[in-house]
Design a protein around this motif. Structure first.
Motif, PDB file in Angstrom:
ATOM      1  N   VAL A 480       0.850  -1.192   0.000  1.00 41.14           N
ATOM      2  CA  VAL A 480       0.000   0.000   0.000  1.00 41.14           C
ATOM      3  C   VAL A 480       0.887   1.244   0.000  1.00 41.14           C
ATOM      4  O   VAL A 480       1.860   1.324   0.762  1.00 41.14           O
ATOM      5  CB  VAL A 480      -0.940   0.015   1.223  1.00 41.14           C
ATOM      6  CG1 VAL A 480      -1.765   1.307   1.251  1.00 41.14           C
ATOM      7  CG2 VAL A 480      -1.855  -1.210   1.200  1.00 41.14           C
ATOM      8  N   TYR A 481       0.541   2.216  -0.847  1.00 44.29           N
ATOM      9  CA  TYR A 481       1.314   3.453  -0.929  1.00 44.29           C
ATOM     10  C   TYR A 481       0.360   4.624  -1.167  1.00 44.29           C
ATOM     11  O   TYR A 481      -0.825   4.421  -1.465  1.00 44.29           O
ATOM     12  CB  TYR A 481       2.335   3.364  -2.068  1.00 44.29           C
ATOM     13  CG  TYR A 481       1.694   3.247  -3.436  1.00 44.29           C
ATOM     14  CD1 TYR A 481       1.487   4.386  -4.234  1.00 44.29           C
ATOM     15  CD2 TYR A 481       1.291   2.014  -3.930  1.00 44.29           C
ATOM     16  CE1 TYR A 481       0.885   4.289  -5.472  1.00 44.29           C
ATOM     17  CE2 TYR A 481       0.689   1.901  -5.175  1.00 44.29           C
ATOM     18  CZ  TYR A 481       0.485   3.043  -5.943  1.00 44.29           C
ATOM     19  OH  TYR A 481      -0.125   2.940  -7.166  1.00 44.29           O
ATOM     20  N   LYS A 482       0.878   5.846  -1.037  1.00 44.35           N
ATOM     21  CA  LYS A 482       0.081   7.048  -1.317  1.00 44.35           C
ATOM     22  C   LYS A 482       0.538   7.656  -2.627  1.00 44.35           C
ATOM     23  O   LYS A 482       1.740   7.787  -2.881  1.00 44.35           O
ATOM     24  CB  LYS A 482       0.238   8.055  -0.179  1.00 44.35           C
ATOM     25  CG  LYS A 482      -0.424   7.620   1.121  1.00 44.35           C
ATOM     26  CD  LYS A 482      -0.278   8.687   2.200  1.00 44.35           C
ATOM     27  CE  LYS A 482      -0.946   8.248   3.509  1.00 44.35           C
ATOM     28  NZ  LYS A 482      -0.774   9.257   4.583  1.00 44.35           N
ATOM     29  N   ARG A 488      -4.509   6.785  -0.888  1.00 48.15           N
ATOM     30  CA  ARG A 488      -3.887   5.458  -0.781  1.00 48.15           C
ATOM     31  C   ARG A 488      -4.259   4.584  -1.976  1.00 48.15           C
ATOM     32  O   ARG A 488      -5.408   4.574  -2.429  1.00 48.15           O
ATOM     33  CB  ARG A 488      -4.307   4.758   0.516  1.00 48.15           C
ATOM     34  CG  ARG A 488      -3.643   5.337   1.764  1.00 48.15           C
ATOM     35  CD  ARG A 488      -3.937   4.489   2.983  1.00 48.15           C
ATOM     36  NE  ARG A 488      -3.183   4.947   4.130  1.00 48.15           N
ATOM     37  CZ  ARG A 488      -3.638   5.834   5.034  1.00 48.15           C
ATOM     38  NH1 ARG A 488      -4.859   6.330   4.896  1.00 48.15           N
ATOM     39  NH2 ARG A 488      -2.879   6.213   6.037  1.00 48.15           N
ATOM     40  N   ASN A 489      -3.271   3.867  -2.453  1.00 44.23           N
ATOM     41  CA  ASN A 489      -3.466   2.934  -3.549  1.00 44.23           C
ATOM     42  C   ASN A 489      -2.671   1.671  -3.218  1.00 44.23           C
ATOM     43  O   ASN A 489      -2.012   1.605  -2.175  1.00 44.23           O
ATOM     44  CB  ASN A 489      -3.003   3.543  -4.873  1.00 44.23           C
ATOM     45  CG  ASN A 489      -3.765   2.987  -6.064  1.00 44.23           C
ATOM     46  OD1 ASN A 489      -4.192   1.836  -6.055  1.00 44.23           O
ATOM     47  ND2 ASN A 489      -3.934   3.817  -7.087  1.00 44.23           N
ATOM     48  N   TYR A 490      -2.709   0.704  -4.088  1.00 42.93           N
ATOM     49  CA  TYR A 490      -1.962  -0.530  -3.803  1.00 42.93           C
ATOM     50  C   TYR A 490      -1.407  -1.128  -5.089  1.00 42.93           C
ATOM     51  O   TYR A 490      -1.854  -0.811  -6.192  1.00 42.93           O
ATOM     52  CB  TYR A 490      -2.861  -1.559  -3.106  1.00 42.93           C
ATOM     53  CG  TYR A 490      -3.894  -2.178  -4.026  1.00 42.93           C
ATOM     54  CD1 TYR A 490      -3.641  -3.379  -4.690  1.00 42.93           C
ATOM     55  CD2 TYR A 490      -5.129  -1.558  -4.231  1.00 42.93           C
ATOM     56  CE1 TYR A 490      -4.576  -3.950  -5.536  1.00 42.93           C
ATOM     57  CE2 TYR A 490      -6.070  -2.111  -5.084  1.00 42.93           C
ATOM     58  CZ  TYR A 490      -5.792  -3.306  -5.728  1.00 42.93           C
ATOM     59  OH  TYR A 490      -6.713  -3.869  -6.579  1.00 42.93           O
ATOM     60  N   LYS A 491      -0.423  -1.978  -4.906  1.00 43.23           N
ATOM     61  CA  LYS A 491       0.101  -2.763  -6.014  1.00 43.23           C
ATOM     62  C   LYS A 491       0.486  -4.139  -5.485  1.00 43.23           C
ATOM     63  O   LYS A 491       0.774  -4.302  -4.294  1.00 43.23           O
ATOM     64  CB  LYS A 491       1.302  -2.077  -6.661  1.00 43.23           C
ATOM     65  CG  LYS A 491       2.466  -1.772  -5.726  1.00 43.23           C
ATOM     66  CD  LYS A 491       3.528  -0.956  -6.450  1.00 43.23           C
ATOM     67  CE  LYS A 491       4.644  -0.528  -5.494  1.00 43.23           C
ATOM     68  NZ  LYS A 491       5.653   0.318  -6.172  1.00 43.23           N
ATOM     69  N   ASP A 518       8.484   4.163  -1.273  1.00 40.50           N
ATOM     70  CA  ASP A 518       7.189   4.842  -1.157  1.00 40.50           C
ATOM     71  C   ASP A 518       6.114   3.974  -0.502  1.00 40.50           C
ATOM     72  O   ASP A 518       4.944   4.355  -0.465  1.00 40.50           O
ATOM     73  CB  ASP A 518       6.710   5.285  -2.547  1.00 40.50           C
ATOM     74  CG  ASP A 518       6.473   4.093  -3.472  1.00 40.50           C
ATOM     75  OD1 ASP A 518       7.041   3.017  -3.202  1.00 40.50           O
ATOM     76  OD2 ASP A 518       5.721   4.238  -4.447  1.00 40.50           O
ATOM     77  N   ILE A 519       6.490   2.808   0.013  1.00 47.06           N
ATOM     78  CA  ILE A 519       5.493   1.877   0.547  1.00 47.06           C
ATOM     79  C   ILE A 519       5.165   2.194   2.009  1.00 47.06           C
ATOM     80  O   ILE A 519       6.059   2.340   2.834  1.00 47.06           O
ATOM     81  CB  ILE A 519       5.970   0.417   0.422  1.00 47.06           C
ATOM     82  CG1 ILE A 519       6.353   0.104  -1.031  1.00 47.06           C
ATOM     83  CG2 ILE A 519       4.891  -0.541   0.913  1.00 47.06           C
ATOM     84  CD1 ILE A 519       5.251   0.316  -2.034  1.00 47.06           C
ATOM     85  N   GLU A 520       3.872   2.273   2.302  1.00 45.53           N
ATOM     86  CA  GLU A 520       3.416   2.533   3.671  1.00 45.53           C
ATOM     87  C   GLU A 520       3.196   1.229   4.429  1.00 45.53           C
ATOM     88  O   GLU A 520       3.517   1.121   5.615  1.00 45.53           O
ATOM     89  CB  GLU A 520       2.114   3.334   3.634  1.00 45.53           C
ATOM     90  CG  GLU A 520       1.508   3.591   5.017  1.00 45.53           C
ATOM     91  CD  GLU A 520       0.137   4.246   4.952  1.00 45.53           C
ATOM     92  OE1 GLU A 520      -0.403   4.569   6.035  1.00 45.53           O
ATOM     93  OE2 GLU A 520      -0.398   4.447   3.843  1.00 45.53           O
ATOM     94  N   LEU A 521       2.602   0.239   3.766  1.00 37.47           N
ATOM     95  CA  LEU A 521       2.237  -1.016   4.440  1.00 37.47           C
ATOM     96  C   LEU A 521       2.458  -2.190   3.509  1.00 37.47           C
ATOM     97  O   LEU A 521       2.204  -2.103   2.306  1.00 37.47           O
ATOM     98  CB  LEU A 521       0.778  -0.967   4.889  1.00 37.47           C
ATOM     99  CG  LEU A 521       0.198  -2.239   5.531  1.00 37.47           C
ATOM    100  CD1 LEU A 521      -0.761  -1.880   6.667  1.00 37.47           C
ATOM    101  CD2 LEU A 521      -0.534  -3.112   4.490  1.00 37.47           C
ATOM    102  N   ARG A 587       3.775  -1.918   8.956  1.00 35.19           N
ATOM    103  CA  ARG A 587       3.519  -0.543   8.513  1.00 35.19           C
ATOM    104  C   ARG A 587       4.534   0.387   9.153  1.00 35.19           C
ATOM    105  O   ARG A 587       4.762   0.324  10.369  1.00 35.19           O
ATOM    106  CB  ARG A 587       2.100  -0.135   8.902  1.00 35.19           C
ATOM    107  CG  ARG A 587       1.691   1.253   8.469  1.00 35.19           C
ATOM    108  CD  ARG A 587       0.325   1.574   9.038  1.00 35.19           C
ATOM    109  NE  ARG A 587      -0.124   2.892   8.667  1.00 35.19           N
ATOM    110  CZ  ARG A 587      -1.168   3.518   9.226  1.00 35.19           C
ATOM    111  NH1 ARG A 587      -1.860   2.901  10.182  1.00 35.19           N
ATOM    112  NH2 ARG A 587      -1.517   4.728   8.840  1.00 35.19           N
ATOM    113  N   LYS A 588       5.126   1.218   8.326  1.00 36.29           N
ATOM    114  CA  LYS A 588       6.085   2.184   8.855  1.00 36.29           C
ATOM    115  C   LYS A 588       5.373   3.175   9.776  1.00 36.29           C
ATOM    116  O   LYS A 588       4.285   3.654   9.452  1.00 36.29           O
ATOM    117  CB  LYS A 588       6.753   2.955   7.712  1.00 36.29           C
ATOM    118  CG  LYS A 588       7.590   2.117   6.772  1.00 36.29           C
ATOM    119  CD  LYS A 588       8.149   2.990   5.648  1.00 36.29           C
ATOM    120  CE  LYS A 588       8.874   2.182   4.595  1.00 36.29           C
ATOM    121  NZ  LYS A 588       9.349   3.022   3.477  1.00 36.29           N
ATOM    122  N   LYS A 589       5.998   3.452  10.914  1.00 31.74           N
ATOM    123  CA  LYS A 589       5.423   4.441  11.829  1.00 31.74           C
ATOM    124  C   LYS A 589       5.701   5.853  11.322  1.00 31.74           C
ATOM    125  O   LYS A 589       6.689   6.109  10.649  1.00 31.74           O
ATOM    126  CB  LYS A 589       6.037   4.258  13.227  1.00 31.74           C
ATOM    127  CG  LYS A 589       5.527   3.025  13.938  1.00 31.74           C
ATOM    128  CD  LYS A 589       6.061   2.963  15.357  1.00 31.74           C
ATOM    129  CE  LYS A 589       5.509   1.745  16.091  1.00 31.74           C
ATOM    130  NZ  LYS A 589       6.058   1.616  17.458  1.00 31.74           N
TER     131      LYS A 589
END
Length: 589
Positions: A480-482, A488-491, A518-521, A587-589
Motif C-alpha cells: 500500500v502506498y500514497k 492510498r493505492n496498492y500494487k 514509497d510503501i506505507e504497508l 507498517r512504517k510508523k
C-alpha cells in the motif's frame, strides 16, 4: 472361365472372407493369396498404421515377399515389423497422404524410383505399385506389389487391387471396432469388480483415506494412466480428503493447471492442448471427472499420462465418481462419530501449542514498525506458519508458509519448518538461499508423506529502501502506498514464482529486488483468504483484500487485520472456514 469372370468370382470370394471375419489378422494372408491368383505380380505385402499415426507402419502381411523383409530395418513386434516411414520412398508417402494409387512402371527410368534402385536391384524387381487402404477419410495402411521385368499391370488389374485394398481397409476398421468394444467391456468389468472390492475395504474399518488411495491406484491400472488423484472437499459433511497414486509432483502441477482450465465440455487434454509450462514436467495427457453432489462440485478425479484418453475412459471415471459419492455418503451417514474426551483434550492442547509457536515467532512491537496479524485455523490445528524477526537495525526477515492440508500432519510440518528456519537464519539472510536449503532439508519427509508447502520469504532493508524476495508457489504480497494526491493505492509485488517446497529436490529459487521507498504497508497472507468463495462461486481475491486494508487505514485503524474474519464471513455468507487463514502486515510508523 474368362479373365473378367475369374476376377469377379475372386472378388466375391474376398468379400465373403472379409465380411465373415471379425479379425483382419486372421484373413489378411488369404486375401493377398486370392488377389495374386488374378494379377501378374507374385510378391505383395500390406502395411498398416496404428491409432491414425503415420510416423510408423507395421508390416503385417509378408508371406509372398521371400527375402525382401530381411533387408528392411525395423523392430519385430507382436503386430508385425515396426518400420519408420522414413524407410519408404516419397511416392508411398504421397499414396498415404493423397489417398491415391501410385504405379512406378520402371524404377530405373522414373526419377521417383531413384531412392530405391539399389534395393530393387538387390531383390530383383523393376516396378512397384503402392495402393492406399482407405476407409472413410482415413488411410489405414497401404498395399505394395513388387514386379519383375516380365510382370505388368493393366488398368483393370489396378482397379481390382484398389477394390481389394478397400476391403482390407474395411477389415482393419472392423477389427479396430471390435477391439475397442472388447477393451471397453473389459474396462467396465474391471471397474465394477474394483469398486466392489474397494467398497468392502472401506467397510473393513480402513477408512476413506485408504479407500481413496486404492481407487487412485486402480484407476491408473484400468485406464493405463501413469498417475491419478482423487479428492473430496465437502463442507456439508465436513470432509476433506486427498489421495494419489503415481507421480504426485506432476499431479500437483496438473491440479493447478485444471484450476484455471476446466470446462465441462472438455475433460481431456492432449499434448497440443497443454502449455509448455506444464508439459515441460513430463505431462502429456490429462483427463478428469468432477464429483457432483446436489449440483455442486465437491471433488474431482484426475488422471494423467495414458497414451490416449478415449470416451470409455471418461465413462470409467464417471462410474468411479458416482460410486465414490455414494460410498462417502453411506460411510459418513452410518459411521458413529464419538467425541472422545481425551482426544478432544489432546487436540485442544495441540491447538494451544501451535498458537504459542506463532506468537513466539512474531515480534510483538518495534520502534520503527506497527505489526499486526491474524491466524485462524480451519479446525483445531492449522497448516499456516508465519515468522517475523529483526535481524539488525532497520533490517527484518519475514517468512510465511502454508502446509497442504490440515490436522496433526500439518502441525508436524509447521514444527519442522520452524526449526529449520531458525537454523538457516543463523547462516544467511538471503531469501532464495534459505528457500532452496529449506526445500532440501524437508524434501524427504514431504515426499514421503505426499505433502508440499507454499512459502514466501522477504528480507526488508529499510535503511536502503530495498526488499529482497523469493517465492515458492505462494500468494503475492500487497504493498500500500500514497499517490501524488495523498490518496492510498496498492500494487501487487508480482515477481517470478518457483515451485512449492517438497515438489522437486534441489530446486533453485530466484531472488528479486523491489524498491520500497514509497510503501506505507506490506501485507502477506495465505490462500485461505483470497480463495474464500461466496454463494455465486466468486473468490474474495487479492484486490478485495487490498481494498479492505486501505479502507481500514483510511479509517485510522492501527490493527487492520483484526476484523478480517468478519469481512470474510460477510463475503461468503458462511460462519465456517473452508481453509486456514493467515495474514500479517507491517507498517512504517
Amino acid at each position: 472361365m474368362s479373365n473378367l469372370d475369374k476376377t469377379l468370382s475372386t472378388m466375391v470370394e474376398i468379400s465373403k472372407i472379409v465380411t465373415s471375419s471379425k479379425d483382419f489378422f486372421d484373413i489378411k494372408d488369404s486375401v493377398i493369396d486370392k488377389m495374386l491368383e488374378i494379377i501378374p505380380p507374385k510378391r505383395a505385402c500390406v502395411n498398416i498404421f496404428k491409432q491414425d499415426t503415420y510416423e510408423y507402419t507395421y508390416l503385417v502381411c509378408k508371406e509372398t515377399l521371400g527375402d525382401i523383409p530381411k533387408y528392411i530395418d525395423g523392430e519385430e513386434t507382436s503386430t508385425g515389423k515396426k518400420i519408420t516411414m522414413e524407410e519408404f520412398p516419397q511416392y508411398i508417402h504421397d499414396a498415404v497422404v493423397n489417398k491415391k494409387t501410385y504405379y512406378i512402371e520402371d524404377l530405373f527410368e522414373d526419377e521417383r524410383g531413384e531412392s530405391e534402385r539399389d534395393f530393387a536391384e538387390l531383390n530383383g524387381y523393376v516396378s512397384r505399385i503402392a495402393v492406399p487402404l482407405i476407409s472413410g477419410d482415413k488411410t489405414r495402411g497401404f498395399m505394395t506389389c513388387f514386379l519383375g521385368p516380365e510382370e505388368k499391370l493393366s488398368q483393370d488389374d489396378i482397379k481390382f487391387m484398389e477394390s481389394v485394398a478397400s476391403l482390407l481397409a474395411l477389415s482393419v476398421d472392423i477389427t479396430n471396432r471390435n477391439k475397442e468394444i472388447d477393451e471397453i467391456v473389459k474396462k467396465l468389468r474391471d471397474a465394477i469388480v474394483s469398486i466392489e472390492t474397494l467398497t468392502d475395504n472401506l467397510y473393513e474399518n480402513k477408512g476413506l483415506d485408504s479407500y481413496f488411495k486404492l481407487i487412485a491406484r486402480d484407476i491408473c491400472k484400468i485406464t493405463n494412466s501413469k498417475s491419478a488423484m482423487i479428492f473430496i472437499d465437502d463442507e456439508d459433511s465436513d470432509l476433506r480428503i486427498i489421495q494419489s497414486h503415481g507421480n504426485r509432483k506432476r499431479l500437483a502441477i496438473t491440479t493447478n493447471f485444471l484450476k484455471y482450465n476446466q470446462n465441462d465440455k472438455k475433460k481431456t487434454f492432449i499434448f497440443e492442448d497443454i502449455p509448455a509450462s506444464v508439459s515441460k514436467y513430463g505431462i502429456s495427457t490429462i483427463a478428469y471427472e468432477n464429483i457432483i453432489k446436489d449440483d455442486k462440485k465437491i471433488g474431482q478425479i484426475i488422471m494423467i499420462n495414458s497414451e490416449k484418453y478415449r470416451t470409455d475412459d471418461l465413462r470409467i471415471l464417471g462410474i468411479y465418481a458416482a460410486q465414490v459419492l455414494l460410498s462417502v455418503h453411506l460411510f459418513t451417514s452410518n459411521r458413529k462419530v464419538l467425541e472422545d474426551s481425551i482426544i478432544h483434550r489432546d487436540l485442544q492442547l495441540v491447538h494451544q501449542q501451535q498458537k504459542l509457536i506463532m506468537e513466539d515467532e512474531i515480534m510483538s512491537e518495534d520502534d520503527f514498525l506497527n505489526i499486526d496479524y491474524l491466524n485462524v485455523p480451519y479446525k483445531y490445528i492449522g497448516g499456516d506458519f508465519c515468522k517475523f524477526i529483526k535481524v539488525e537495525k532497520d533490517k527484518y526477515i519475514l517468512f510465511i508458509a502454508d502446509v497442504m492440508g490440515h490436522g496433526i500432519m500439518s502441525n508436524y510440518f509447521v514444527a519442522m519448518t520452524k526449526g529449520a528456519i531458525n537454523l538457516l537464519l543463523t547462516m544467511t539472510s538471503s531469501p532464495s538461499t534459505i528457500l532452496a536449503q529449506l526445500n532440501n532439508i524437508l524434501f524427504k519427509e514431504l515426499d514421503k508423506m505426499d505433502v508440499f508447502i507454499t512459502s514466501k520469504m522477504i528480507f526488508f532493508d529499510f535503511k536502503n529502501n530495498k526488499a529482497y524476495a523469493s517465492n515458492a508457489g505462494h500468494t503475492v504480497p500487497i504493498a500500500v502506498y500514497k499517490d501524488e494526491t495523498g490518496k492510498r493505492n496498492y500494487k501487487l509485488m508480482n515477481g517470478s514464482t518457483s515451485i512449492a517446497l517438497g515438489i522437486f529436490e534441489n530446486t533453485v529459487y530466484e531472488e528479486e529486488v523491489f524498491d520500497i521507498s514509497d510503501i506505507e504497508l506490506f501485507a502477506v497472507y495465505t490462500d485461505g483468504i483470497i480463495e474464500s468463495k461466496n454463494e455465486q462461486g466468486q473468490e474474495y481475491g487479492a484486490d478485495n483484500l487490498a481494498k479492505y486494508i486501505i479502507k481500514k487505514l483510511d479509517e485510522g485503524e492501527e490493527k487492520p487485520c483484526q476484523d478480517l474474519l468478519s469481512e470474510i464471513e460477510d463475503f461468503t455468507n458462511k460462519k465456517k472456514l473452508e481453509d486456514d487463514i493467515t495474514i500479517f502486515t507491517i507498517r512504517k510508523k
